[in-house]
Each structure stands twice: as structure tokens, then as C-alpha cells.
Design a protein around this motif. Structure first.
Motif, PDB file in Angstrom:
ATOM      1  N   ALA A 188      -9.731  -3.799 -16.299  1.00 29.85           N
ATOM      2  CA  ALA A 188     -10.035  -5.174 -16.077  1.00 29.85           C
ATOM      3  C   ALA A 188      -8.783  -5.922 -16.168  1.00 29.85           C
ATOM      4  O   ALA A 188      -8.699  -7.285 -15.804  1.00 29.85           O
ATOM      5  N   THR A 231      -2.235  -5.406 -18.782  1.00 29.88           N
ATOM      6  CA  THR A 231      -1.433  -6.137 -18.000  1.00 29.88           C
ATOM      7  C   THR A 231      -1.358  -7.543 -18.557  1.00 29.88           C
ATOM      8  O   THR A 231       0.062  -8.250 -18.699  1.00 29.88           O
ATOM      9  N   LYS A 289      -6.576  -6.006 -19.238  1.00 30.97           N
ATOM     10  CA  LYS A 289      -6.157  -6.214 -20.524  1.00 30.97           C
ATOM     11  C   LYS A 289      -4.590  -6.055 -20.951  1.00 30.97           C
ATOM     12  O   LYS A 289      -3.781  -6.726 -21.302  1.00 30.97           O
ATOM     13  N   GLU A 337      -3.130  -6.456  -4.900  1.00 30.87           N
ATOM     14  CA  GLU A 337      -4.252  -6.435  -5.798  1.00 30.87           C
ATOM     15  C   GLU A 337      -4.111  -7.472  -6.834  1.00 30.87           C
ATOM     16  O   GLU A 337      -3.255  -7.513  -7.490  1.00 30.87           O
ATOM     17  N   GLU A 349      -4.785  -1.310 -28.402  1.00 31.48           N
ATOM     18  CA  GLU A 349      -5.686  -0.221 -28.803  1.00 31.48           C
ATOM     19  C   GLU A 349      -5.227   0.106 -29.986  1.00 31.48           C
ATOM     20  O   GLU A 349      -4.754   1.662 -30.228  1.00 31.48           O
ATOM     21  N   GLU A 364       6.340  -7.385 -18.358  1.00 35.44           N
ATOM     22  CA  GLU A 364       5.873  -7.336 -16.974  1.00 35.44           C
ATOM     23  C   GLU A 364       5.985  -8.705 -16.411  1.00 35.44           C
ATOM     24  O   GLU A 364       5.810  -9.765 -17.135  1.00 35.44           O
ATOM     25  N   PHE A 418      -0.339  -6.801  -8.131  1.00 37.09           N
ATOM     26  CA  PHE A 418       0.254  -5.744  -7.965  1.00 37.09           C
ATOM     27  C   PHE A 418       0.129  -5.380  -6.401  1.00 37.09           C
ATOM     28  O   PHE A 418      -1.049  -5.130  -6.206  1.00 37.09           O
TER      29      PHE A 418
HETATM   30  N1  LIG Z   1       2.556  -0.975 -12.712  1.00 33.23           N
HETATM   31  C1  LIG Z   1       1.369  -1.044 -12.055  1.00 33.23           C
HETATM   32  N2  LIG Z   1       1.557  -1.095 -10.661  1.00 33.23           N
HETATM   33  C2  LIG Z   1       0.218  -1.153  -9.785  1.00 33.23           C
HETATM   34  N3  LIG Z   1      -0.900  -1.403 -10.321  1.00 33.23           N
HETATM   35  C3  LIG Z   1      -1.035  -1.404 -11.749  1.00 33.23           C
HETATM   36  C4  LIG Z   1       0.036  -1.516 -12.409  1.00 33.23           C
HETATM   37  N4  LIG Z   1      -0.380  -1.683 -13.832  1.00 33.23           N
HETATM   38  C5  LIG Z   1      -1.574  -1.966 -13.684  1.00 33.23           C
HETATM   39  N5  LIG Z   1      -2.225  -1.783 -12.580  1.00 33.23           N
HETATM   40  C6  LIG Z   1      -3.628  -2.169 -12.235  1.00 33.23           C
HETATM   41  O1  LIG Z   1      -4.002  -3.230 -12.762  1.00 33.23           O
HETATM   42  C7  LIG Z   1      -5.258  -3.068 -12.960  1.00 33.23           C
HETATM   43  C8  LIG Z   1      -5.536  -3.522 -14.534  1.00 33.23           C
HETATM   44  O2  LIG Z   1      -4.837  -2.478 -15.339  1.00 33.23           O
HETATM   45  P1  LIG Z   1      -4.785  -2.623 -17.068  1.00 33.23           P
HETATM   46  O3  LIG Z   1      -3.905  -1.418 -17.354  1.00 33.23           O
HETATM   47  O4  LIG Z   1      -4.445  -3.954 -17.197  1.00 33.23           O
HETATM   48  O5  LIG Z   1      -6.266  -2.432 -17.455  1.00 33.23           O
HETATM   49  P2  LIG Z   1      -6.656  -2.284 -18.738  1.00 33.23           P
HETATM   50  O6  LIG Z   1      -7.863  -3.382 -18.957  1.00 33.23           O
HETATM   51  O7  LIG Z   1      -5.764  -2.300 -19.696  1.00 33.23           O
HETATM   52  O8  LIG Z   1      -7.619  -0.887 -18.788  1.00 33.23           O
HETATM   53  P3  LIG Z   1      -7.856   0.229 -20.000  1.00 33.23           P
HETATM   54  O9  LIG Z   1      -8.821  -0.413 -20.785  1.00 33.23           O
HETATM   55  O10 LIG Z   1      -8.097   1.336 -19.146  1.00 33.23           O
HETATM   56  O11 LIG Z   1      -6.520   0.324 -20.587  1.00 33.23           O
HETATM   57  C9  LIG Z   1      -5.657  -1.435 -12.826  1.00 33.23           C
HETATM   58  O12 LIG Z   1      -6.367  -1.543 -11.324  1.00 33.23           O
HETATM   59  C10 LIG Z   1      -4.283  -0.754 -12.357  1.00 33.23           C
HETATM   60  O13 LIG Z   1      -4.397   0.172 -11.584  1.00 33.23           O
END
Ligand SMILES: Nc1ncnc2c1ncn2[C@@H]1O[C@H](COP(=O)(O)OP(=O)(O)OP(=O)(O)O)[C@@H](O)[C@H]1O
Ligand SMILES: [Mg+2]
Length: 222
Positions: A38, A42, A40, A14, A161, A51, A11
């Protein structure tokens, strides 16, 4: 059934997924664990075509895609159960389940209804088929959402979840439903923070840390 090969996604600047590879077989449940942020959700959104991804491959039953524009090749093959269920409020339980097969995929209504009734039996909600989502409890709505996701007979079923809003009784019911999906030959992929639930359902645990798969555990071997 599902193969993810060296999947990468950034993104802006990052890098959120730094090259993730794993497989889930037909009739197998893989649980994805990892800290908040982490990557997940995404990962699961990339697998569902919600996505775009930058590089790598997603393979479902020998159909291979290398970018999101090819996602239509996998149409209907991957089901997703959303955390907030996303049920249509103006449709009954039965109508919710047949909506996409009939209106999007052009399936015959009688055939779709037959499948829907079988799935309602699977999630133990046959008696609620003519009710509207607002008349159901959260756990019941969750199970309607699962039945709806199964209506296109997907080969892969993903959950983000699924137990976060449920009490113990409803979590046990979801465990049963996931077992039935496995028995029907689906590959099931679940993100969860719930260790007890994970222990019950996982054949395989995939740990993701900062966008990398750091450990894969075959729970059958323990
Ligand atoms: N649409 C987006 N635009 C920019 N950054 C994003 C976007 N979606 C996710 N991120 C970034 O990607 C990283 C991973 O996010 P993700 O939602 O995949 O985490 P996760 O492992 O599912 O966390 P959680 O357990 O809190 O749900 C984070 O740093 C988040 O800020
Ligand atoms: Mg998440």
C-alpha cells in the motif's frame, strides 16, 4: 508536531504515494494500517529522509521541508526504530545509545551517558547496560533500539512493524515503552499489521490503500 501535507512519491512510473496528508500531535500515537504494498514503508522512509519524495511537505514542529535535500533541517528531530534493530554488534548497550549523540552530534559524553541511563531505565534494561547485543534476547534488543532512537530527544519517533518478531510478553513491554515516549511528549508513528497491538497503542488510525489515505479514525472518540 508532525504534519505531512500532500506527499507524493513515484518509483519509475509507478505512483506509490498519491498525495498523503495527516497530522500527529505531541503525545499522540498514530498507527498506519494498510495492505502489503500500500505504500506504508515508503511513507515512513520519506518522513525519515531515507527516501526522496517528489512533492508535498513534511513539517516537524514548524520546521518545514519540501524536498529531501532540506532533510538536514530536521536532523535529530525524527527517530526511527528499524525492524532488524540495526544495533552495532561491537558496542555495548550503553555505547550503542551514546554513539550517535557523542560521535555524530558532538554531545558531551557525561551528559549523553546520563540521558542513556535514564532511557535504559525507561525501557527496563538498566541491568544490561554493559552487555553486547548478541547477549540479549530479540525483545531486549528491540528495546535497546528504542532507547537509542530516543537518545537525541527526537520530536517524532517512527516504527516499522515493531511487534512482528515479538511474543506476547515483549509486545506488552513495547506498549509500555511507547506509552512512556508519548508521556515525554513525542509524536509516535507506527506501521503495524498487529490489530491487537494497534488497539492498545493507537490514538489515531490511518488507513492507506494504494497510496491514498482512505480513512482516519480517532480512537479516543469511540
Ligand atoms: N526502492 C523501490 N524501488 C521501486 N519500487 C519500490 C521501492 N520501494 C518500494 N517500492 C514499491 O512501492 C510499493 C509500496 O511498497 P511499500 O514497501 O511502501 O509497501 P508497504 O505498505 O510497506 O507493504 P508491506 O506491508 O508489505 O511492508 C510496492 O509496490 C513496492 O514494490
Ligand atoms: Mg512495509
Amino acid at each position: 508536531m508532525l504534519k505531512v501535507i500532500d506527499l507524493k512519491k513515484s518509483f519509475n512510473k509507478e505512483e506509490v504515494l498519491k498525495g498523503i496528508s495527516f497530522e500527529v500531535d505531541a503525545g499522540e500515537t498514530a498507527v498506519i494500517l494498510g495492505k502489503s504494498g500500500a505504500g506504508k514503508t515508503t511513507l515512513i522512509r520519506c518522513i525519515n529522509g531515507l527516501e526522496t519524495f517528489d512533492s508535498g511537505k513534511i513539517v516537524v514542529d514548524d520546521i518545514e521541508i519540501t524536498n529531501t535535500s532540506e532533510m538536514k533541517k530536521l536532523r535529530g528531530q525524527i527517530g526511527m526504530v528499524f525492524q532488524n534493530f540495526n544495533l552495532f554488534p561491537h558496542l555495548t548497550v550503553l555505547e550503542n545509545i551514546i554513539e550517535s549523540p557523542v560521535n555524530v552530534f558532538g554531545k558531551n559524553k557525561e551528559e549523553a551517558t546520563k540521558i542513556a541511563l535514564d532511557l535504559l531505565d525507561m525501557v527496563d534494561l538498566s541491568d544490561k547496560k554493559d552487555m553486547y547485543p548478541f547477549q540479549l534476547s530479540g525483545g531486549q534488543q528491540q528495546r535497546v533500539a528504542i532507547a537509542r532512537s530516543c537518545a537525541l530527544m527526537p520530536k517524532v519517533l517512527c516504527f516499522d512493524e515493531p511487534t512482528s518478531a515479538l511474543d506476547y510478553e515483549n509486545i506488552k513491554k513495547i506498549e509500555e515503552v511507547i506509552q512512556k515516549c508519548k508521556n515525554r511528549g513525542m509524536a509516535v508513528l507506527i506501521i503495524t499489521h498487529d490489530r491487537a497491538f494497534s488497539k492498545e497503542v493507537a490514538d489515531k488510525i490511518i488507513y492507506i490503500k494504494e497510496g491514498l489515505l482512505v480513512e482516519e479514525i480517532d480512537t479516543d472518540a469511540q
